[in-house]
Motif scaffolding. Structure first.
Motif, PDB file in Angstrom:
ATOM      1  N   MET A  58      -6.890  -6.835   2.043  1.00 24.26           N
ATOM      2  CA  MET A  58      -6.160  -5.608   2.361  1.00 24.26           C
ATOM      3  C   MET A  58      -6.993  -4.701   3.265  1.00 24.26           C
ATOM      4  SD  MET A  58      -4.958  -2.606  -0.234  1.00 24.26           S
ATOM      5  CE  MET A  58      -6.279  -1.427  -0.139  1.00 24.26           C
ATOM      6  N   GLU A  62      -6.225  -3.612   7.092  1.00 29.06           N
ATOM      7  CA  GLU A  62      -6.156  -2.193   7.476  1.00 29.06           C
ATOM      8  C   GLU A  62      -7.014  -1.915   8.709  1.00 29.06           C
ATOM      9  OE1 GLU A  62      -7.007   2.136   5.355  1.00 29.06           O
ATOM     10  OE2 GLU A  62      -7.648   0.300   4.398  1.00 29.06           O
ATOM     11  N   TYR A 306       0.535  -3.191  -0.200  1.00 30.30           N
ATOM     12  CA  TYR A 306      -0.004  -4.499   0.199  1.00 30.30           C
ATOM     13  C   TYR A 306       0.524  -5.597  -0.727  1.00 30.30           C
ATOM     14  CZ  TYR A 306      -3.363  -8.130   1.403  1.00 30.30           C
ATOM     15  OH  TYR A 306      -3.933  -9.308   1.795  1.00 30.30           O
TER      16      TYR A 306
END
Lengths: 434, 548
Positions: A58, A62, A306
């Motif tokens: 995740m 990002e 997510y």
């Protein structure tokens, strides 16, 4: 018949190589920064480590969405060491030698860290280790984003001795029989001595891995606790916690009579547990999902989004916990250091890592210590709620500095953890200069 | 002079006014005011304020505060911005004012939840106990009295005294007398001190030994703190009596723990006693049959939770047949497709069943995830009951012992009282003879393997109540299971029963002296030595059968 068999085999090999090869070839054209993720996705540790892999992916996603690093995308290489300690070393070597990754995020148990350590030191790799551990280590090639004992165990015991924590005069040190509990309890025993608690008021007990029959132990605790206010400090490993807490509750021991503080029970571990018998018992961490801060709300929102986007198992029941926060901090700090250094070269990044700051989900500005490669972290103590979350009942006023070498163990107290110039040593007694 | 007179009058007037005011303070409406003020303090943000308010409520002694205190304990108390406190209902949909019972009209999420810790909980418990001494329900009074006896506080002695005088229920009287005695151990009257020691000795509670030892202690000059020799003698006698009592209790307790561990081992191993013991299949997938049984229990629990919440307490009964049938069917399929081709080849069987076990683990992991799943105990399986002081038998352990007895009886019934059992025994004794008598041996093999797997599933159901339910559940029991079957003697169900209980009891009597880790090692060493001496196990098949 035999011919058919051959044909079948050939077809399978062809199909597999197409499925594997095509995306690889497509990727090869793009210039990426490779990052290794070394967490067990099968075996006994999969329960805990899978979510660390997820949160690492995740964080990488990002960073990539925000334009990547140094104009390149980060490419995560996920390997599965399958909860098998020697395999950790092999996989670490594979990541460093074959994939030439810039950095590795991984490991959970202390055994796995100890097993990959020689590989990282030999090949000059960079490892980010995200879990609270027993200390007594400070490697040039590792950044420790979890808590050292003085950032978790010691404040927890101080809390138990305070009026708010029940004013405990006797302590039960209960753990699973392996390196982390043994070392932690050694430090705690020395610490308790320094607070004037004698050996007869300390009961140290160990159980084998996967122990599930706590009848005798709970009866012993009950007997031990009869005369003075007592607290239990539990370093019981993952799975054995449920039978232990169940037995406590069934034998009528409430948290207000004999509180149990645990160092390895977090939100993720409580997910598969009937939490009723645990209510009121304690845990000490550097982060709780229930922390009320702007950064934490955002972190949880990102995580939920997510999980939903990638349809991860567990769905909206997924939680965040301390090692996940540590992983998230680690990846972001590493990215900051890379940007600052302008390269992913290990030596340059290591230099840049010191003094790196990051506004962590815990709501505090977290800083990397340039000398001992550990984070300055705040400590929270939480009481378990029925919904598997924690009520924060105590916290340190701010982040505290890690002490990888415990001052309570005579041999370690002499050692210095300092990797800044002109020192070249993080684990020796006599100074070594460049 | 005049001046003085005036002042005196003024003073008297002021005094009279104050008097009047004081009377007013004591009058009912203002007490109510005091009560509601103290109650409002429960919704404070600082825990210190909460503690002070709780203590205040204890001093006021009005039972009207009980619901609010209980709500605070259970996280059901809320406070609004004006300091009024509310109690929310079980599902958190509505809130009522703590004293008046008015319904709250605003949004419940806007209310503040006061957070308490263990220290506050302790204070609440004591205050609740004092308030509840006035309850009309004798059980509530008994619990309150017991709590006061556990945490003696001198300032409560007067309340206990008055409660004792009014008390009619014998059990409550006994608990109250103990609580009162404990507050009087420092009493200046000799007869009261003696009475205290006598009451303590009768209670048989280990907790009071330090108290009694305090009676025997000497001060710095070497003189006894307790001046009276008779009281000292009574105290030392009481210590001895309590210690004797505890020795007896701990022996009984170890025996119970041993039986309970033994029954867990028995339930884990019984299925293997059939597949390995009777059929001779080295079944490494046995642990996974346990795991399937536990997951079947989980599925039934989820079904009950979602569709039959009213009967949730009884889901475990409904899961018994399911936890038997699911692993039994899986076992039969495995036997038909794989294991039957490998009879007589132990090494291949071992490898194949091990492979099956890995596949089953991974399948379950794919379906349910790597995380453990939550199997909760019904309330009638939680908690325990006190036989006497220091001997507490927990409900889930007792149920497991009973369940083990039930399953053994079921297996015995099946093997000895049904045509299927007869055929199973015949095939075990001599396959060729049985075949010659017209028994379809391969079909019997399938049924036997199914039976063994099903029994393992029942074991899994029992294990789900005491530990974790996860894909690796079976792995931790497979070694123990083989140990029990081999020790008991292959081919005999009775051997497995004796092996399991024997191991359980030995383990539990060793553990207090050696600790859990060494205890386990000693047991393993013991088994190795035993098998050296008696390779056939406790119960051996005799005569020609032993060679078959």
């Amino acid at each position: 018949m035999r011919q058919k068999m051959w044909l079948f085999c050939l077809c399978t090999i062809l199909a597999v190589s197409i499925v594997w090869g095509v995306p690889k070839m497509a990727h090869a054209k793009e210039d990426t920064i490779k990052v290794g993720i070394l967490h067990s996705l099968s075996g006994t540790m999969a329960i805990s480590e899978t979510s660390l892999k997820d949160v690492a992916l995740m964080a990488i996603e990002e960073i990539n969405q925000n334009g990547g690093l140094l104009g390149k995308k980060i490419e995560p290489i996920v390997v599965d060491p399958a909860s098998n300690w020697p395999l950790f070393a092999e996989k670490a070597r594979e990541l460093l030698e074959k994939h030439k990754v810039a950095v590795v995020f991984g490991c959970w148990t202390s055994v796995s860290r100890k097993s990959v350590l020689p590989v990282f030191e030999e090949l000059n790799g960079l490892l980010f280790y995200p879990v609270q551990y027993e200390g007594e280590e400070c490697s040039y090639n590792v950044f420790y984003t979890g808590a050292a004992p003085n950032q978790q165990a010691i404040p927890a015991v101080e809390y138990l001795m305070s009026e708010d924590g029940g004013g405990a005069k006797r302590f039960v040190l209960l753990g699973t029989d392996y390196v982390y509990p043994r070392t932690t309890n050694k430090i705690l025993r020395a610490f308790l001595h320094s607070k004037g608690i004698s050996d007869e008021d300390i009961l140290e007990m160990y159980t084998p891995f996967g122990h599930s029959d706590y009848q005798t132990i709970v009866a012993k605790i009950k007997k031990f606790a009869a005369s003075k206010p007592t607290a239990v400090i539990s370093t019981i490993n993952g799975d054995s916690n449920v039978p232990f807490y169940k037995e406590l509750a069934n034998q009528g021991i409430k948290a207000e009579d004999i509180p149990v503080i645990a160092f390895s029970v977090g939100e993720e571990e409580l997910r598969g547990i009937d939490t009723k018998p645990l209510v009121g018992h304690l845990a000490a961490w550097n982060y709780f999902m229930s922390i009320d801060s702007k950064e934490n709300k955002e972190f949880i929102k990102k995580w939920k989004a997510y999980v939903k986007k990638h349809n991860l198992p567990g769905g909206d029941k997924r939680v965040t916990n301390d090692p996940m926060e540590a992983t998230y901090i680690g990846i972001n700090m590493w990215a900051q250091a890379v940007r600052q250094a302008g390269t992913t070269d290990v030596d340059a990044v290591r230099q840049a890592m010191g003094y790196q700051q990051f506004k962590a989900p815990s709501g505090y500005e977290i800083r990397m210590d340039p000398k001992n490669h550990h984070l300055h972290k705040p400590v929270f103590i939480g009481e378990i709620r029925e919904d598997g979350q924690f009520d924060i009942v105590w916290q340190t006023p701010g982040p505290i500095r890690a002490e990888p070498w415990s001052r309570y163990i005579p041999d370690s107290a002499k050692k210095v953890a300092d990797w800044t110039y002109p020192w070249v040593c993080g684990n020796c007694e006599k100074p070594k200069y460049k | 002079m005049k001046y003085y007179k005036n002042t005196t009058i003024v003073i008297i007037l002021i005094g009279l006014l104050l008097q009047l005011f004081a009377v007013n303070v004591n009058a009912a409406p203002t007490t109510n005011m005091e009560l509601s003020q103290a109650l409002a303090g429960l919704g404070a943000k600082s825990r210190k304020k909460i503690i002070n308010s709780v203590k205040k409520l204890g001093q006021i002694g009005d039972p009207a505060a009980i619901p609010a205190l209980e709500a605070l304990q259970e996280r059901k108390l809320r406070a609004d911005a004006n300091g009024r406190i509310y109690i929310i209902n079980d599902d958190g949909t509505s809130a009522k004012e703590a004293l008046t019972g008015e319904t709250y009209t605003g949004a419940i999420d806007d209310l503040y939840t006061p957070i308490i810790n263990n220290r506050v909980r302790r204070v609440i418990k004591t205050v609740l106990a004092r308030l509840k001494l006035k309850s009309s329900d004798p059980e509530v009074r008994l619990l309150a009295a017991k709590h006061l006896a556990k945490n003696p506080r001198e300032d409560a002695s007067k309340e206990i005294q008055t409660a004792l005088e009014k008390e009619t229920n014998d059990e409550v009287r006994e608990a109250l007398a103990l609580a009162l005695a404990l507050t009087q151990i420092d009493s200046p009257r000799k007869d009261q001190r003696l009475q205290t020691i006598k009451t303590i000795a009768e209670s048989g509670n280990l907790k009071f030994i330090p108290l009694l030892k305090g009676v025997l202690a000497k001060d710095s000059t070497g003189n006894f703190i307790e001046p009276d020799a008779e009281v000292r003698k009574a105290a030392s006698k009481a210590i001895k009596a309590i210690k004797r009592h505890m020795l007896l209790i701990s022996t009984i307790r170890n025996l119970f723990y041993g039986l309970s561990l033994g029954s867990v081992l028995l339930l884990a191993a019984l299925g293997l006693a059939i597949t390995f013991g009777l059929m001779g299949v080295i079944n490494m997938a046995h642990g996974e049959m346990l795991m399937l049984g536990a997951y079947s229990t989980y599925i039934i629990q989820e079904i009950f939770k979602n569709f039959l919440p009213g009967l949730f307490e009884w889901y475990i009964i409904a899961s018994i047949p399911v936890a038997f049938i699911v692993p039994a069917v899986v076992g039969m399929i495995l036997e038909r497709t794989i294991i039957r081709h490998l009879y007589g080849r132990p090494l291949e069987t071992l490898l194949a069943t091990w492979g099956i076990s890995l596949m089953l683990i991974q399948t379950v992991r794919l379906i349910f995830g790597a995380q453990n799943v939550e199997v909760s105990n019904p309330s009638w399986l939680s908690g325990g009951f006190q036989i006497t002081q220091g001997l507490l038998l927990t409900n889930n352990r007792i149920s497991i012992i009973l369940f083990a007895v039930f399953v053994v009886f079921l297996v015995w019934l099946l093997l000895n009282r049904t045509p299927l059992g007869l055929m199973v025994r015949a095939v075990t004794q001599s396959r060729s003879t049985a075949s010659a008598m017209g028994i379809l041996t391969s079909r019997i093999d399938m049924w036997t393997f199914g039976l063994g797997s099903g029994i393992a599933g029942l074991g899994g159901l029992a294990l789900s109540q005491i530990g974790n339910v996860g894909p690796e559940l079976g792995q931790s029991y497979i070694v123990d299971s083989f140990m029990v079957v081999v020790l008991g003697g292959v081919g005999k169900i009775a051997g497995t029963v004796f092996g399991a209980f024997g191991l359980g009891i030995i383990n539990k009597f060793l553990e207090p002296f050696t600790g859990a880790v060494l205890g386990k090692i000693f047991v393993l060493v013991f088994i190795i030595l035993f098998i050296q001496k008696r390779p056939q196990g406790i119960f051996a098949l005799k005569g020609r059968l032993a060679d078959g």
